[in-house]
Design a protein around this motif. Structure first.
Motif, mmCIF file in Angstrom:
data_model
loop_
_atom_site.group_PDB
_atom_site.id
_atom_site.type_symbol
_atom_site.label_atom_id
_atom_site.label_comp_id
_atom_site.label_asym_id
_atom_site.label_seq_id
_atom_site.Cartn_x
_atom_site.Cartn_y
_atom_site.Cartn_z
ATOM 1 N N ARG A 117 0.458 13.629 8.105
ATOM 2 C CA ARG A 117 0.749 12.469 7.321
ATOM 3 C C ARG A 117 1.953 12.040 8.265
ATOM 4 N N PHE A 118 1.553 10.617 8.216
ATOM 5 C CA PHE A 118 2.753 9.767 8.824
ATOM 6 C C PHE A 118 2.817 8.664 8.228
ATOM 7 N N LEU A 119 4.025 7.622 8.586
ATOM 8 C CA LEU A 119 4.214 6.487 8.003
ATOM 9 C C LEU A 119 3.613 5.362 8.883
ATOM 10 N N ILE A 120 2.893 4.331 8.412
ATOM 11 C CA ILE A 120 2.730 3.185 9.287
ATOM 12 C C ILE A 120 3.511 1.990 9.024
ATOM 13 N N GLN A 121 3.489 0.954 9.952
ATOM 14 C CA GLN A 121 4.106 -0.213 9.640
ATOM 15 C C GLN A 121 2.964 -1.312 10.040
ATOM 16 N N TYR A 122 3.007 -2.562 9.601
ATOM 17 C CA TYR A 122 2.695 -3.409 9.814
ATOM 18 C C TYR A 122 2.952 -4.803 9.211
ATOM 19 N N GLN A 123 2.567 -5.949 9.929
ATOM 20 C CA GLN A 123 3.181 -7.263 9.558
ATOM 21 C C GLN A 123 2.327 -7.938 8.371
ATOM 22 N N VAL A 124 2.608 -8.553 7.415
ATOM 23 C CA VAL A 124 1.856 -9.393 6.479
ATOM 24 C C VAL A 124 2.594 -10.685 6.486
ATOM 25 N N THR A 125 1.700 -11.699 6.429
ATOM 26 C CA THR A 125 1.929 -13.039 5.714
ATOM 27 C C THR A 125 2.092 -13.334 4.540
ATOM 28 N N VAL A 126 2.954 -13.658 3.867
ATOM 29 C CA VAL A 126 3.147 -14.062 2.380
ATOM 30 C C VAL A 126 3.397 -15.420 2.148
ATOM 31 N N CYS A 127 2.405 -15.951 1.387
ATOM 32 C CA CYS A 127 2.650 -17.229 1.101
ATOM 33 C C CYS A 127 3.040 -17.549 -0.587
ATOM 34 N N TYR A 128 3.869 -18.386 -0.952
ATOM 35 C CA TYR A 128 3.824 -18.677 -2.234
ATOM 36 C C TYR A 128 4.000 -20.474 -2.481
ATOM 37 N N ARG A 129 3.165 -20.621 -3.469
ATOM 38 C CA ARG A 129 2.988 -22.220 -3.770
ATOM 39 C C ARG A 129 4.057 -22.333 -4.881
ATOM 40 N N ARG A 130 4.596 -23.361 -4.655
ATOM 41 C CA ARG A 130 5.414 -23.932 -5.910
ATOM 42 C C ARG A 130 5.248 -25.371 -6.040
ATOM 43 N N GLY A 131 5.202 -25.911 -7.308
ATOM 44 C CA GLY A 131 5.158 -27.403 -7.298
ATOM 45 C C GLY A 131 4.804 -27.751 -8.732
ATOM 46 N N SER A 132 4.449 -28.824 -9.121
ATOM 47 C CA SER A 132 4.111 -29.180 -10.373
ATOM 48 C C SER A 132 2.927 -30.087 -10.516
ATOM 49 N N THR A 133 2.243 -30.196 -11.501
ATOM 50 C CA THR A 133 1.285 -31.050 -11.625
ATOM 51 C C THR A 133 1.546 -31.873 -12.794
ATOM 52 N N ARG A 154 5.388 -1.044 5.050
ATOM 53 C CA ARG A 154 5.165 0.366 5.302
ATOM 54 C C ARG A 154 4.309 1.352 4.254
ATOM 55 N N ALA A 155 3.570 2.260 4.730
ATOM 56 C CA ALA A 155 2.931 2.630 3.882
ATOM 57 C C ALA A 155 2.724 4.309 4.485
ATOM 58 N N TRP A 156 2.414 5.351 3.818
ATOM 59 C CA TRP A 156 2.275 6.822 3.949
ATOM 60 C C TRP A 156 0.960 6.895 4.207
ATOM 61 N N TRP A 157 0.462 7.437 5.313
ATOM 62 C CA TRP A 157 -1.106 7.529 5.732
ATOM 63 C C TRP A 157 -1.315 9.003 5.987
ATOM 64 N N THR A 158 -2.577 9.564 5.554
ATOM 65 C CA THR A 158 -3.036 10.861 5.947
ATOM 66 C C THR A 158 -4.211 10.758 6.668
ATOM 67 N N ASP A 159 -4.141 11.330 8.034
ATOM 68 C CA ASP A 159 -5.375 11.109 8.855
ATOM 69 C C ASP A 159 -6.634 12.014 8.278
ATOM 70 N N SER A 160 -7.691 11.093 8.098
ATOM 71 C CA SER A 160 -8.796 11.984 7.389
ATOM 72 C C SER A 160 -10.043 11.917 8.469
ATOM 73 N N LYS A 161 -9.921 11.349 9.469
ATOM 74 C CA LYS A 161 -11.059 11.446 10.500
ATOM 75 C C LYS A 161 -11.030 12.753 11.204
ATOM 76 N N SER A 162 -9.854 13.168 11.576
ATOM 77 C CA SER A 162 -10.113 14.604 12.603
ATOM 78 C C SER A 162 -9.411 15.714 11.912
ATOM 79 N N SER A 163 -9.203 15.569 10.623
ATOM 80 C CA SER A 163 -8.502 16.881 9.940
ATOM 81 C C SER A 163 -9.285 17.144 8.771
#
Length: 170
Positions: A117-133, A154-163
């Motif tokens: 098991r190991f921790l992975i890290q990755y980037q995500v783009t988060v968008c928030y729309r604000r305004g009024s109608t 970050r998320a914990w990952w368990t290798d499933s392909k080789s184990s």
């Protein structure tokens, strides 16, 4: 008395060779020795976030138990590119990982099933729309603004392909 051809030793020997040649191979650690088990992690496997990387220092070895909670084997070593190694030691037939706790014997069986098991890290783009109608009669107007940023997740990952890898004492 005549032996039927199907049971004749000359005929039976090639069949036995085939059974031995295709039997599943279980790896073993000789008594008093330590053996490294390396897992090459496929970073493109199903469900893995794009451009994910393994967080060094987060890698751990585990013993898969099918009827109880899995057992922690201890810290594993990470080497680039994406390899994780777990040392398994055989002390008088008792198998243990880096933490030194015996994991086999009794109801656990003679062998252990090692995975990582190991921790992975990755980037995500988060968008928030604000305004009024604003609505006036049949027509309406909209005034909205979108704000975006990039963050690390970050998320914990368990290798499933080789184990898991089955390891027994020799």
């Amino acid at each position: 008395m005549r032996i039927p051809i199907a049971l004749h030793p000359v005929t039976l020997f090639p069949a036995l060779l085939l059974l031995v040649a295709f039997a599943p191979v279980t790896d073993c650690v000789p008594e008093g020795k330590t053996k490294n088990y390396t897992f090459e992690i496929d970073m493109q496997q199903s469900g893995m976030p794009v451009n994910a990387t393994i967080v060094p220092g987060s890698c751990t070895g585990w013993d898969k138990d099918y009827f109880t909670a899995d057992d922690y084997l201890g810290r594993a070593t990470f080497t680039k590119p994406n390899k994780i190694t777990v040392p398994i030691e055989n002390k008088a037939g008792k198998l243990s990982g880096p933490n030194g706790v015996s994991q086999n014997g009794g109801t656990e069986g003679d062998c252990i099933e090692v995975y990582v098991r190991f921790l992975i890290q990755y980037q995500v783009t988060v968008c928030y729309r604000r305004g009024s109608t604003v609505s006036h009669g049949h027509g309406g107007s909209s005034n909205s603004e979108e704000e975006c940023w990039t963050e690390w997740r970050r998320a914990w990952w368990t290798d499933s392909k080789s184990s898991p890898k089955e390891v027994c004492p020799c």
